[in-house]
Write an enzyme that holds these catalytic residues in place. Sequence first.
Site, PDB file in Angstrom:
ATOM      1  N   SER A  14      70.768  21.258  34.635  1.00 46.56           N
ATOM      2  CA  SER A  14      70.883  21.744  36.253  1.00 46.56           C
ATOM      3  C   SER A  14      71.873  22.383  36.469  1.00 46.56           C
ATOM      4  O   SER A  14      72.299  23.860  35.423  1.00 46.56           O
ATOM      5  CB  SER A  14      70.902  20.639  36.682  1.00 46.56           C
ATOM      6  OG  SER A  14      70.626  19.935  37.904  1.00 46.56           O
ATOM      7  N   HIS A  41      66.283  21.411  36.435  1.00 45.70           N
ATOM      8  CA  HIS A  41      66.352  21.979  38.180  1.00 45.70           C
ATOM      9  C   HIS A  41      66.135  23.122  39.038  1.00 45.70           C
ATOM     10  O   HIS A  41      67.215  23.496  38.613  1.00 45.70           O
ATOM     11  CB  HIS A  41      67.202  20.560  38.789  1.00 45.70           C
ATOM     12  CG  HIS A  41      67.720  19.100  38.393  1.00 45.70           C
ATOM     13  ND1 HIS A  41      68.467  18.564  37.879  1.00 45.70           N
ATOM     14  CD2 HIS A  41      66.514  18.768  37.465  1.00 45.70           C
ATOM     15  CE1 HIS A  41      67.697  17.204  37.764  1.00 45.70           C
ATOM     16  NE2 HIS A  41      67.081  17.604  36.880  1.00 45.70           N
ATOM     17  N   ASP A 134      69.722  12.177  36.550  1.00 44.44           N
ATOM     18  CA  ASP A 134      68.980  12.547  35.865  1.00 44.44           C
ATOM     19  C   ASP A 134      69.061  13.679  34.213  1.00 44.44           C
ATOM     20  O   ASP A 134      69.850  13.695  34.028  1.00 44.44           O
ATOM     21  CB  ASP A 134      68.291  13.778  36.430  1.00 44.44           C
ATOM     22  CG  ASP A 134      66.375  14.093  35.794  1.00 44.44           C
ATOM     23  OD1 ASP A 134      65.871  12.454  35.777  1.00 44.44           O
ATOM     24  OD2 ASP A 134      65.804  14.766  36.515  1.00 44.44           O
TER      25      ASP A 134
END
EC number: 3.1.1.61
Length: 188
Positions: A14, A41, A134
Amino acid sequence: MSAERHGAVVIGASAGALDALSVILPGLPTGFRLPVFVVVHVPPDKRSVLAELFQAKCELEVCEAEDKESIKAGTVFFGPPGYHLLVESPQSLSLSTDDPIMFSRPSIDVLFETAAQVYGSGLIAIVLTGANQDGAAGLKAVVEAGGTAVVQNPHDAFAKAMPEAAIGACPDAKIMSLVAITEYLKKV
Protein backbone atom coordinates in the site's frame (compact mmCIF):
# COMPACT_ATOMS: atom_id res chain seq x y z
CA MET A 1 15.01 -25.21 -2.03
CA SER A 2 13.68 -27.06 -5.05
CA ALA A 3 12.23 -25.16 -7.98
CA GLU A 4 9.35 -27.67 -8.30
CA ARG A 5 8.10 -26.82 -4.84
CA HIS A 6 6.79 -23.35 -5.67
CA GLY A 7 3.83 -22.51 -7.88
CA ALA A 8 3.30 -18.75 -7.52
CA VAL A 9 4.19 -15.55 -5.70
CA VAL A 10 1.66 -13.06 -4.28
CA ILE A 11 2.65 -9.57 -3.17
CA GLY A 12 0.60 -7.00 -1.29
CA ALA A 13 1.55 -3.37 -0.72
CA SER A 14 0.00 0.00 0.00
CA ALA A 15 1.60 3.31 1.04
CA GLY A 16 5.16 3.32 -0.32
CA ALA A 17 4.43 0.48 -2.74
CA LEU A 18 5.99 2.08 -5.80
CA ASP A 19 9.45 2.36 -4.24
CA ALA A 20 9.29 -1.09 -2.64
CA LEU A 21 8.15 -2.83 -5.82
CA SER A 22 10.79 -0.90 -7.79
CA VAL A 23 13.43 -2.84 -5.86
CA ILE A 24 11.83 -6.30 -6.16
CA LEU A 25 10.14 -6.61 -9.57
CA PRO A 26 12.97 -5.26 -11.80
CA GLY A 27 15.31 -7.63 -9.93
CA LEU A 28 13.51 -10.74 -11.19
CA PRO A 29 15.43 -12.25 -14.11
CA THR A 30 14.08 -13.23 -17.53
CA GLY A 31 14.15 -16.92 -16.59
CA PHE A 32 11.95 -16.44 -13.50
CA ARG A 33 9.32 -19.13 -14.02
CA LEU A 34 6.62 -18.36 -11.44
CA PRO A 35 3.60 -16.13 -12.00
CA VAL A 36 3.58 -13.10 -9.68
CA PHE A 37 0.26 -11.59 -8.55
CA VAL A 38 0.40 -8.08 -7.06
CA VAL A 39 -2.25 -6.07 -5.25
CA VAL A 40 -1.53 -2.42 -4.49
CA HIS A 41 -4.12 -0.18 -2.87
CA VAL A 42 -4.92 2.39 -5.56
CA PRO A 43 -7.90 4.75 -5.79
CA PRO A 44 -10.79 3.04 -7.61
CA ASP A 45 -11.68 6.15 -9.59
CA LYS A 46 -8.31 6.48 -11.33
CA ARG A 47 -6.74 4.42 -14.09
CA SER A 48 -3.69 2.58 -12.78
CA VAL A 49 -0.41 2.97 -14.65
CA LEU A 50 1.44 0.43 -12.50
CA ALA A 51 1.55 -2.27 -15.20
CA GLU A 52 2.85 0.17 -17.81
CA LEU A 53 5.37 1.66 -15.41
CA PHE A 54 6.78 -1.71 -14.36
CA GLN A 55 6.76 -3.15 -17.89
CA ALA A 56 9.30 -0.44 -18.74
CA LYS A 57 11.48 -1.43 -15.75
CA CYS A 58 11.19 -5.24 -15.74
CA GLU A 59 12.55 -8.14 -17.72
CA LEU A 60 9.35 -10.11 -17.07
CA GLU A 61 6.07 -9.47 -18.85
CA VAL A 62 3.87 -7.17 -16.76
CA CYS A 63 0.13 -6.63 -17.22
CA GLU A 64 -3.03 -5.54 -15.46
CA ALA A 65 -5.08 -8.67 -14.77
CA GLU A 66 -8.33 -9.21 -16.64
CA ASP A 67 -11.32 -11.33 -15.65
CA LYS A 68 -10.90 -15.01 -16.61
CA GLU A 69 -7.33 -14.33 -17.76
CA SER A 70 -5.05 -17.33 -18.19
CA ILE A 71 -2.13 -17.49 -15.78
CA LYS A 72 1.25 -17.46 -17.49
CA ALA A 73 4.54 -18.35 -15.80
CA GLY A 74 7.09 -15.56 -15.60
CA THR A 75 4.41 -12.86 -15.78
CA VAL A 76 3.54 -10.15 -13.24
CA PHE A 77 -0.21 -9.55 -12.91
CA PHE A 78 -1.39 -6.36 -11.16
CA GLY A 79 -4.89 -6.24 -9.70
CA PRO A 80 -6.86 -3.42 -11.39
CA PRO A 81 -8.34 -0.53 -9.37
CA GLY A 82 -11.85 -1.18 -8.09
CA TYR A 83 -11.70 -4.99 -8.38
CA HIS A 84 -10.59 -7.80 -6.11
CA LEU A 85 -8.06 -10.08 -7.82
CA LEU A 86 -8.74 -13.78 -7.20
CA VAL A 87 -6.84 -16.90 -8.19
CA GLU A 88 -9.55 -19.27 -9.46
CA SER A 89 -7.34 -22.21 -10.41
CA PRO A 90 -3.70 -22.82 -11.36
CA GLN A 91 -4.73 -21.73 -14.86
CA SER A 92 -7.11 -18.81 -14.30
CA LEU A 93 -7.62 -15.47 -12.56
CA SER A 94 -10.88 -13.70 -11.91
CA LEU A 95 -12.00 -10.23 -10.83
CA SER A 96 -14.74 -9.38 -8.36
CA THR A 97 -16.63 -6.25 -7.31
CA ASP A 98 -17.54 -7.72 -3.92
CA ASP A 99 -17.49 -5.27 -1.03
CA PRO A 100 -14.15 -3.67 -0.12
CA ILE A 101 -12.19 -5.31 2.69
CA MET A 102 -10.68 -2.79 5.14
CA PHE A 103 -11.82 -0.06 2.76
CA SER A 104 -9.78 -1.62 -0.05
CA ARG A 105 -10.73 -3.13 -3.38
CA PRO A 106 -8.49 -4.74 -4.49
CA SER A 107 -7.84 -6.39 -1.13
CA ILE A 108 -4.57 -8.11 -0.36
CA ASP A 109 -6.39 -10.56 1.93
CA VAL A 110 -8.71 -11.70 -0.90
CA LEU A 111 -5.78 -12.34 -3.25
CA PHE A 112 -3.73 -14.18 -0.61
CA GLU A 113 -6.65 -16.31 0.62
CA THR A 114 -7.72 -17.44 -2.87
CA ALA A 115 -4.11 -18.10 -3.91
CA ALA A 116 -3.55 -20.15 -0.73
CA GLN A 117 -6.55 -22.34 -1.63
CA VAL A 118 -5.13 -22.99 -5.12
CA TYR A 119 -1.38 -23.24 -4.48
CA GLY A 120 -1.18 -24.41 -0.84
CA SER A 121 2.42 -25.13 0.14
CA GLY A 122 3.60 -23.92 -3.26
CA LEU A 123 2.72 -20.28 -2.53
CA ILE A 124 5.14 -17.55 -1.48
CA ALA A 125 3.27 -14.56 0.00
CA ILE A 126 4.97 -11.22 0.57
CA VAL A 127 3.60 -8.30 2.59
CA LEU A 128 5.31 -4.97 1.96
CA THR A 129 4.91 -1.42 3.22
CA GLY A 130 1.43 -0.11 4.02
CA ALA A 131 -0.60 1.96 6.46
CA ASN A 132 -3.36 -0.49 7.40
CA GLN A 133 -3.72 -4.17 8.33
CA ASP A 134 -4.78 -5.60 4.96
CA GLY A 135 -2.67 -8.67 4.23
CA ALA A 136 -2.32 -9.97 7.79
CA ALA A 137 -5.32 -12.34 7.64
CA GLY A 138 -4.39 -13.40 4.11
CA LEU A 139 -0.81 -14.13 5.13
CA LYS A 140 -2.11 -16.25 8.01
CA ALA A 141 -4.25 -18.21 5.51
CA VAL A 142 -1.14 -18.81 3.38
CA VAL A 143 0.78 -20.14 6.38
CA GLU A 144 -2.16 -22.36 7.40
CA ALA A 145 -2.15 -23.81 3.85
CA GLY A 146 1.57 -24.62 4.20
CA GLY A 147 2.84 -21.68 2.12
CA THR A 148 5.79 -19.40 2.81
CA ALA A 149 5.26 -16.03 4.53
CA VAL A 150 7.69 -13.17 3.83
CA VAL A 151 7.36 -9.69 5.32
CA GLN A 152 9.31 -6.52 4.61
CA ASN A 153 11.25 -5.44 7.68
CA PRO A 154 8.99 -2.78 9.25
CA HIS A 155 12.04 -0.64 10.10
CA ASP A 156 12.80 -0.31 6.38
CA ALA A 157 9.18 0.25 5.30
CA PHE A 158 7.76 3.62 4.25
CA ALA A 159 4.66 2.72 6.32
CA LYS A 160 5.18 0.03 8.94
CA ALA A 161 1.57 -0.74 10.01
CA MET A 162 0.99 -3.40 7.35
CA PRO A 163 4.26 -5.31 7.90
CA GLU A 164 3.80 -5.10 11.68
CA ALA A 165 0.24 -6.48 11.44
CA ALA A 166 1.49 -9.29 9.19
CA ILE A 167 4.22 -10.20 11.68
CA GLY A 168 1.66 -10.10 14.49
CA ALA A 169 -0.52 -12.58 12.58
CA CYS A 170 2.46 -14.71 11.46
CA PRO A 171 5.30 -14.41 13.99
CA ASP A 172 7.32 -17.09 12.17
CA ALA A 173 7.31 -15.17 8.86
CA LYS A 174 10.65 -14.48 7.19
CA ILE A 175 11.38 -10.80 7.88
CA MET A 176 13.66 -9.34 5.22
CA SER A 177 14.86 -6.17 3.55
CA LEU A 178 13.65 -5.48 0.02
CA VAL A 179 17.04 -6.53 -1.42
CA ALA A 180 16.94 -9.78 0.58
CA ILE A 181 13.40 -10.49 -0.67
CA THR A 182 14.59 -10.03 -4.25
CA GLU A 183 17.57 -12.35 -3.70
CA TYR A 184 15.28 -14.93 -2.02
CA LEU A 185 12.90 -14.93 -5.01
CA LYS A 186 15.77 -15.35 -7.47
CA LYS A 187 16.61 -18.66 -5.77
CA VAL A 188 13.14 -20.24 -5.91
